[in-house]
Design a protein around this motif. Structure first.
Motif, short mmCIF file in Angstrom:
data_model
loop_
_atom_site.label_atom_id
_atom_site.label_comp_id
_atom_site.label_asym_id
_atom_site.label_seq_id
_atom_site.Cartn_x
_atom_site.Cartn_y
_atom_site.Cartn_z
N PRO A 189 0.82 -1.22 0.00
CA PRO A 189 0.00 0.00 0.00
C PRO A 189 0.85 1.28 0.00
CG PRO A 189 -0.45 -1.34 1.97
CD PRO A 189 0.64 -2.01 1.21
N PHE A 190 0.47 2.20 -0.85
CA PHE A 190 1.20 3.45 -1.01
C PHE A 190 1.24 4.26 0.29
CE2 PHE A 190 1.04 8.02 -2.28
CZ PHE A 190 2.35 8.12 -2.75
N ASP A 191 0.12 4.36 0.99
CA ASP A 191 0.09 5.18 2.20
C ASP A 191 1.03 4.64 3.28
OD1 ASP A 191 -1.65 2.98 2.40
OD2 ASP A 191 -2.85 3.96 3.95
N VAL A 192 1.14 3.33 3.39
CA VAL A 192 2.05 2.73 4.37
C VAL A 192 3.50 3.00 3.96
CG1 VAL A 192 2.80 0.58 5.46
CG2 VAL A 192 0.37 0.97 5.01
N ALA A 193 3.77 2.88 2.66
CA ALA A 193 5.12 3.16 2.16
C ALA A 193 5.52 4.60 2.46
CB ALA A 193 5.21 2.87 0.66
N CYS A 194 4.59 5.54 2.25
CA CYS A 194 4.89 6.96 2.53
C CYS A 194 5.21 7.18 4.00
CB CYS A 194 3.71 7.84 2.11
SG CYS A 194 3.57 8.04 0.33
N LYS A 195 4.43 6.56 4.87
CA LYS A 195 4.69 6.69 6.31
C LYS A 195 6.05 6.11 6.67
CE LYS A 195 -0.15 6.59 7.65
NZ LYS A 195 -1.23 5.80 8.21
N ASN A 196 6.39 4.95 6.10
CA ASN A 196 7.68 4.33 6.38
C ASN A 196 8.83 5.19 5.88
OD1 ASN A 196 6.36 2.20 7.58
ND2 ASN A 196 6.51 0.86 5.80
N VAL A 197 8.66 5.79 4.70
CA VAL A 197 9.70 6.66 4.14
C VAL A 197 9.86 7.91 5.01
CG1 VAL A 197 10.21 8.20 2.19
CG2 VAL A 197 9.61 5.82 1.78
N GLU A 198 8.75 8.50 5.43
CA GLU A 198 8.83 9.69 6.29
C GLU A 198 9.55 9.38 7.60
OE1 GLU A 198 4.79 11.00 6.67
OE2 GLU A 198 4.67 11.58 4.57
N GLN A 199 9.24 8.25 8.20
CA GLN A 199 9.91 7.84 9.43
C GLN A 199 11.40 7.61 9.19
OE1 GLN A 199 8.52 7.86 12.45
NE2 GLN A 199 10.51 7.36 13.30
N HIS A 200 11.72 6.98 8.07
CA HIS A 200 13.11 6.71 7.72
C HIS A 200 13.88 8.02 7.57
CE1 HIS A 200 16.42 4.38 5.95
NE2 HIS A 200 16.59 5.43 5.18
N MET A 201 13.26 9.00 6.91
CA MET A 201 13.95 10.27 6.66
C MET A 201 14.25 11.01 7.97
SD MET A 201 12.30 11.72 3.08
CE MET A 201 10.73 12.11 3.78
N LEU A 202 13.46 10.79 8.99
CA LEU A 202 13.69 11.46 10.27
C LEU A 202 14.90 10.91 11.02
CD1 LEU A 202 10.02 11.66 11.62
CD2 LEU A 202 11.41 13.54 10.70
N THR A 203 15.28 9.68 10.69
CA THR A 203 16.32 9.03 11.49
C THR A 203 17.52 8.53 10.71
OG1 THR A 203 15.18 6.91 11.27
CG2 THR A 203 14.61 8.26 13.19
N ASN A 204 17.54 8.70 9.40
CA ASN A 204 18.61 8.10 8.62
C ASN A 204 19.10 9.03 7.52
OD1 ASN A 204 20.20 6.25 7.08
ND2 ASN A 204 19.01 4.59 7.98
N PRO A 205 20.41 9.25 7.42
CA PRO A 205 20.94 10.13 6.39
C PRO A 205 21.05 9.47 5.01
CG PRO A 205 22.72 9.32 7.73
CD PRO A 205 21.46 8.80 8.34
N TRP A 206 20.79 8.18 4.92
CA TRP A 206 20.90 7.46 3.66
C TRP A 206 19.52 7.07 3.15
CZ3 TRP A 206 25.58 8.17 2.03
CH2 TRP A 206 26.61 8.29 2.94
N PRO A 207 19.34 7.00 1.85
CA PRO A 207 18.03 6.62 1.30
C PRO A 207 17.63 5.21 1.73
CG PRO A 207 19.54 7.27 -0.46
CD PRO A 207 20.32 7.26 0.81
N PRO A 208 16.34 4.94 1.85
CA PRO A 208 15.89 3.62 2.28
C PRO A 208 16.00 2.57 1.18
CG PRO A 208 14.00 4.99 1.78
CD PRO A 208 15.22 5.86 1.65
N LYS A 209 16.23 1.36 1.60
CA LYS A 209 16.19 0.20 0.70
C LYS A 209 14.72 -0.25 0.62
CE LYS A 209 20.69 -0.22 0.37
NZ LYS A 209 21.35 0.15 -0.84
N ILE A 210 14.44 -1.17 -0.27
CA ILE A 210 13.07 -1.65 -0.44
C ILE A 210 12.52 -2.22 0.87
CG2 ILE A 210 11.65 -3.40 -1.59
CD1 ILE A 210 13.45 -2.92 -4.09
N ALA A 211 13.32 -2.98 1.59
CA ALA A 211 12.87 -3.56 2.85
C ALA A 211 12.50 -2.47 3.86
CB ALA A 211 13.94 -4.47 3.43
N GLN A 212 13.19 -1.35 3.82
CA GLN A 212 12.89 -0.26 4.74
C GLN A 212 11.64 0.50 4.29
OE1 GLN A 212 16.85 1.27 4.21
NE2 GLN A 212 17.39 0.80 6.35
N ILE A 213 11.43 0.58 2.99
CA ILE A 213 10.20 1.20 2.49
C ILE A 213 9.00 0.35 2.90
CG2 ILE A 213 8.87 1.79 0.41
CD1 ILE A 213 11.58 2.49 -0.93
N ARG A 214 9.17 -0.96 2.83
CA ARG A 214 8.11 -1.87 3.23
C ARG A 214 7.96 -1.91 4.74
NH1 ARG A 214 6.59 -5.33 -1.16
NH2 ARG A 214 5.59 -6.70 0.34
#
Length: 117
Positions: free
Chosen positions: A39-64
């Motif tokens: 689901p797109f909305d879950v992916a967006c939430k995961n990406v937003e959370q990742h951006m708050l804590t990580n200086p590197w772009p997320p991998k697919i597993a992190q997006i999921r």
């Protein structure tokens, strides 16, 4: 997730990680193949959370977000519901054993006249 949503996700990532994000057609197809069941909305939430804590772009597993394959989860849930429905049906059809069956069985076993099948 639709292909257009993958592009939207890449735009969001590009805003945060600028030169670290590949937006080529090949990358879009690769991401779409790996996220089309997610689901797109879950992916967006995961990406937003990742951006708050990580200086590197997320991998697919992190997006999921470690959720795994939703199809497998749905399949497991459906199989479990089917199992419980079968159990409920069996319970509704169950009848108690006739009175005295246990005593009759013990008596037959003691006398050695148990019927063999």
């Amino acid at each position: 997730m639709k292909r257009a949503q993958v592009i939207d996700l890449l735009i969001k990532l590009k805003e945060e990680y600028a030169h670290q994000i590949d937006t080529s057609d090949t990358e879009i197809e690769r991401l779409h193949e790996n996220l089309k069941d997610f689901p797109f909305d879950v992916a967006c939430k995961n990406v937003e959370q990742h951006m708050l804590t990580n200086p590197w772009p997320p991998k697919i597993a992190q997006i999921r977000g470690g959720v795994g394959d939703l199809r497998d989860q749905r399949k497991d849930k459906d199989q479990t519901a089917e199992y419980f429905a079968e159990r409920d049906k069996a319970q509704a059809a169950a009848k108690p054993m006739p009175a005295g069956w246990k005593e009759e069985l013990y008596a037959r076993l003691k006398s050695g006249t148990a019927a063999r099948h």
